[in-house]
Design a protein around this motif. Sequence first.
Motif, mmCIF file in Angstrom:
data_model
loop_
_atom_site.group_PDB
_atom_site.id
_atom_site.type_symbol
_atom_site.label_atom_id
_atom_site.label_comp_id
_atom_site.label_asym_id
_atom_site.label_seq_id
_atom_site.Cartn_x
_atom_site.Cartn_y
_atom_site.Cartn_z
ATOM 1 N N THR A 113 -6.471 0.159 2.243
ATOM 2 C CA THR A 113 -5.275 -0.683 2.273
ATOM 3 C C THR A 113 -5.530 -1.904 3.144
ATOM 4 O O THR A 113 -6.271 -1.849 4.117
ATOM 5 N N SER A 114 -4.890 -3.023 2.782
ATOM 6 C CA SER A 114 -5.178 -4.276 3.476
ATOM 7 C C SER A 114 -4.318 -4.473 4.715
ATOM 8 O O SER A 114 -4.688 -5.176 5.634
ATOM 9 N N GLY A 115 -3.137 -3.861 4.724
ATOM 10 C CA GLY A 115 -2.233 -4.099 5.851
ATOM 11 C C GLY A 115 -1.499 -5.416 5.735
ATOM 12 O O GLY A 115 -0.771 -5.793 6.642
ATOM 13 N N TYR A 116 -1.633 -6.114 4.597
ATOM 14 C CA TYR A 116 -0.984 -7.417 4.457
ATOM 15 C C TYR A 116 0.524 -7.314 4.288
ATOM 16 O O TYR A 116 1.253 -8.220 4.647
ATOM 17 N N ASN A 117 0.994 -6.222 3.681
ATOM 18 C CA ASN A 117 2.443 -6.156 3.463
ATOM 19 C C ASN A 117 3.159 -5.311 4.506
ATOM 20 O O ASN A 117 4.317 -5.000 4.365
ATOM 21 N N ALA A 118 2.432 -4.933 5.569
ATOM 22 C CA ALA A 118 3.025 -4.240 6.714
ATOM 23 C C ALA A 118 3.630 -2.881 6.374
ATOM 24 O O ALA A 118 4.321 -2.305 7.184
ATOM 25 N N ILE A 119 3.384 -2.388 5.151
ATOM 26 C CA ILE A 119 3.867 -1.038 4.852
ATOM 27 C C ILE A 119 2.803 -0.043 5.279
ATOM 28 O O ILE A 119 3.013 0.767 6.165
ATOM 29 N N PHE A 120 1.628 -0.176 4.682
ATOM 30 C CA PHE A 120 0.516 0.665 5.095
ATOM 31 C C PHE A 120 -0.197 0.008 6.272
ATOM 32 O O PHE A 120 -0.375 -1.213 6.286
ATOM 33 N N PRO A 121 -0.648 0.791 7.240
ATOM 34 C CA PRO A 121 -1.536 0.230 8.249
ATOM 35 C C PRO A 121 -2.852 -0.161 7.589
ATOM 36 O O PRO A 121 -3.149 0.298 6.482
ATOM 37 N N VAL A 152 -3.932 -2.309 -6.023
ATOM 38 C CA VAL A 152 -4.219 -1.100 -6.773
ATOM 39 C C VAL A 152 -2.987 -0.743 -7.580
ATOM 40 O O VAL A 152 -1.884 -0.683 -7.059
ATOM 41 N N ARG A 153 -3.184 -0.569 -8.884
ATOM 42 C CA ARG A 153 -2.059 -0.218 -9.749
ATOM 43 C C ARG A 153 -2.515 0.793 -10.783
ATOM 44 O O ARG A 153 -3.523 0.604 -11.449
ATOM 45 N N GLN A 201 2.468 -0.925 -6.657
ATOM 46 C CA GLN A 201 1.254 -1.685 -6.364
ATOM 47 C C GLN A 201 0.978 -1.601 -4.874
ATOM 48 O O GLN A 201 1.893 -1.719 -4.080
ATOM 49 N N VAL A 202 -0.272 -1.409 -4.513
ATOM 50 C CA VAL A 202 -0.627 -1.354 -3.106
ATOM 51 C C VAL A 202 -1.661 -2.434 -2.831
ATOM 52 O O VAL A 202 -2.697 -2.504 -3.496
ATOM 53 N N SER A 203 -1.362 -3.287 -1.868
ATOM 54 C CA SER A 203 -2.289 -4.343 -1.493
ATOM 55 C C SER A 203 -3.508 -3.727 -0.810
ATOM 56 O O SER A 203 -3.368 -3.020 0.178
ATOM 57 N N SER A 204 -4.695 -3.968 -1.370
ATOM 58 C CA SER A 204 -5.889 -3.285 -0.880
ATOM 59 C C SER A 204 -7.063 -4.242 -0.748
ATOM 60 O O SER A 204 -7.069 -5.314 -1.352
ATOM 61 N N VAL A 205 -8.057 -3.859 0.025
ATOM 62 C CA VAL A 205 -9.279 -4.653 0.105
ATOM 63 C C VAL A 205 -10.492 -3.771 -0.179
ATOM 64 O O VAL A 205 -10.452 -2.575 0.046
ATOM 65 N N ILE A 206 -11.536 -4.418 -0.702
ATOM 66 C CA ILE A 206 -12.816 -3.725 -0.810
ATOM 67 C C ILE A 206 -13.432 -3.800 0.585
ATOM 68 O O ILE A 206 -13.638 -4.884 1.123
ATOM 69 N N LYS A 207 -13.692 -2.671 1.170
ATOM 70 C CA LYS A 207 -14.059 -2.613 2.582
ATOM 71 C C LYS A 207 -15.329 -3.425 2.876
ATOM 72 O O LYS A 207 -15.421 -4.120 3.874
ATOM 73 N N ARG A 208 -16.308 -3.361 1.977
ATOM 74 C CA ARG A 208 -17.598 -3.984 2.246
ATOM 75 C C ARG A 208 -17.529 -5.510 2.152
ATOM 76 O O ARG A 208 -18.056 -6.225 2.987
ATOM 77 N N THR A 209 -16.807 -6.013 1.119
ATOM 78 C CA THR A 209 -16.825 -7.458 0.892
ATOM 79 C C THR A 209 -15.581 -8.162 1.420
ATOM 80 O O THR A 209 -15.539 -9.390 1.464
ATOM 81 N N ILE A 239 -6.407 2.363 5.473
ATOM 82 C CA ILE A 239 -6.168 3.704 4.933
ATOM 83 C C ILE A 239 -6.906 3.798 3.598
ATOM 84 O O ILE A 239 -6.746 2.935 2.742
ATOM 85 N N LEU A 240 -7.692 4.841 3.417
ATOM 86 C CA LEU A 240 -8.512 4.966 2.216
ATOM 87 C C LEU A 240 -7.645 5.170 0.967
ATOM 88 O O LEU A 240 -6.768 6.027 0.951
ATOM 89 N N VAL A 241 -7.903 4.353 -0.053
ATOM 90 C CA VAL A 241 -7.186 4.519 -1.324
ATOM 91 C C VAL A 241 -8.095 5.213 -2.338
ATOM 92 O O VAL A 241 -7.708 6.159 -2.999
ATOM 93 N N GLY A 242 -9.339 4.706 -2.434
ATOM 94 C CA GLY A 242 -10.256 5.321 -3.387
ATOM 95 C C GLY A 242 -11.643 4.720 -3.300
ATOM 96 O O GLY A 242 -11.923 3.904 -2.418
ATOM 97 N N VAL A 243 -12.481 5.115 -4.219
ATOM 98 C CA VAL A 243 -13.857 4.642 -4.254
ATOM 99 C C VAL A 243 -14.100 4.029 -5.629
ATOM 100 O O VAL A 243 -13.685 4.586 -6.641
ATOM 101 N N ILE A 244 -14.759 2.859 -5.657
ATOM 102 C CA ILE A 244 -15.004 2.189 -6.936
ATOM 103 C C ILE A 244 -15.909 3.035 -7.816
ATOM 104 O O ILE A 244 -16.940 3.542 -7.376
ATOM 105 N N GLN A 245 -15.475 3.180 -9.076
ATOM 106 C CA GLN A 245 -16.186 4.084 -9.955
ATOM 107 C C GLN A 245 -16.850 3.332 -11.091
ATOM 108 O O GLN A 245 -17.861 3.758 -11.634
#
Lengths: 171, 278
Positions: free
Chosen positions: B211-219, B182-183, B168-176, B222-228
Motif C-alpha cells: 500500500t502507498s499510504g497516499y490516501n491515509a486509509i492504509f498505512p 489494485v482493483r 480500489q487500493v492505492s499501491s506501489v511496487i516496492k522495488r521501483t 502493508i503487503l497487498v500481493g506479489v506480481i505474477q
Amino acid sequence: MSRSGIIQFILFFAYTLVQVLLLRNLVLFNTAFCFLYIAFILLLPIEINTLVLMVVGFILGFTIDIFYDSMGLHAFATVLVAYLRNYWLATITPQGGYDSNSTATLSANGLQWFLVYSIPLIFLHHLFLFFIEASGFVLFWYSMLKIVASLIFTTSVIVLLQYLAPQRRRL
Amino acid sequence: MERLINFIYEYRAFFTFLVLELACAWLIIENNQFQSTKYFNSSNRVAASILGFSQSTREYFSLRTINEDLARENAELRTLLERSRQKALLGDAAVIDSARLNQYEFISAKVVGNSTSLYKNFITINKGMLDGVSPGMAAISNQKAVGKVKSVSDHYAVLISLLNVDEQVSSVIKRTNHFGSVRWDGLDMRYSNLQFIPRHAVPAVGDSVVTSGYNAIFPEGILVGVIQEVNLNEEAMFWDIRIELAQDFGELAFVDIIKSKLKNERESLEQITIGEVK
C-alpha cells in the motif's frame, strides 16, 4: 390466520435460515450458487394474488439482502419472479386447467410440467441477480457461466427436495 | 379522473411491480455510494449473530491453519517489539514526535461473515462503533491488506473486501516505487490486478506490491500481493499487471482495524490546499 398461512409463515423463516446459514457458504467450483429461497415464491398456491406475492417477494428478497450485504439486489430479482409467476402459470396451464386449491408443485403437476414452470423463472432471477451485481455486461461470459451453473444447481436442489418431502406442500 | 383511477386499478399489479422495482433500484444505487452508517446490512445485530453462528461452525474446520497463522504473527510481532525496544535503549533520535509515533491504533476483531465468490464481497466483523470503528478505516490481517470499513453499527461493522469490483487500493511496487491502484476483476479470489503503472516503469514478476499510504486509509507498506504476470500492449498507456494476493480470503478469521489518528489533520490540510489552488 389459517393453518396453511401459519405453515407458510414458518416456511418463510425456514427458507431464509437455510439460505443464510447453509447455502450462503455452499458455492460449488466458485461459480454454482444455490438460491433455494426462490422456491418459496415458486411453490406458493397457484391462486395467490399477484400483489400479495410481490410484497412477500420483496420482504423475502430484502431479508436475504441483509445477509448478503447487497441492498436491493435480491429484492429486485425476487419481485420480478413474483410478478411474472402468475402470468407464466396462466400461460402453461395444462389441458383441463389446474385443480382448485392446487399448489405449483411437482407432486401436483408432474416433473415435466414443473421443469417447464421453474427453469425460465429461476433463469430470469439469476440473470438479473448476476448482471446487476456485476453492474453491467463487462464480465458477460463469466456471468453467464455463473448463471447457468447456478440454474442447474438451484433447480436440482428444488426438485430433489420435493422428492424428499412430497407431502409437505399438500398441507 | 375516474377513467384514470380505473386505469390504475385495472393495472394495479403492474404499477405495484413498478413501484417495488423502483424502490429496489433506488436501494441498489444508494448502497453503491461509499461509506455510511446503515442498519439494513449484516452489521445489523440479529443478522450478524446469525452469520456468526454459521462462521463459527465453518471455523472449526480450519482451526489448525488459524492457529498457525496466529502463532506466526505472534512471533513476528515479538521480533518487532524487541527491535523497537533495542532502538529505544540505543537512544535512536530519528523519531521524536510522539503523535507520529502513535499515529496508528489497532483494533482486533473477529470475522463473523465473509464471502469470496460474489462480484461484490463483504466481510462482517464483531467490532463496531462502540469499539471505535468508523467508516473509512483500513483492515489488515497478519500485516496483509484486507479491505476497508464500509458501514458500522454499535457492535458490528461491514468491511468492503479487496475482493470487490468497486474497491480500489492505492499501491506501489516496492522495488521501483511506481504507484497505481489494485482493483479486483471479479474472477478468481487468489488474484487481482494492478492498474495505472505507466509504460516507462519496469515491473518484474515477483515484485512485492504494497500500500502507498497516499490516501491515509492504509498505512504505508502493508503487503497487498506479489506480481505474477506482466503484460504491455503495443498502444496501451499502462501495464497489465496481475498480482497474486498475499491474503488468503478463504481462511480469514481475524482482522485488525487500523485507526489513523492523523487522518483528519492530513485530509483537512489537503482540502485547504486544493481550495487555495482553485
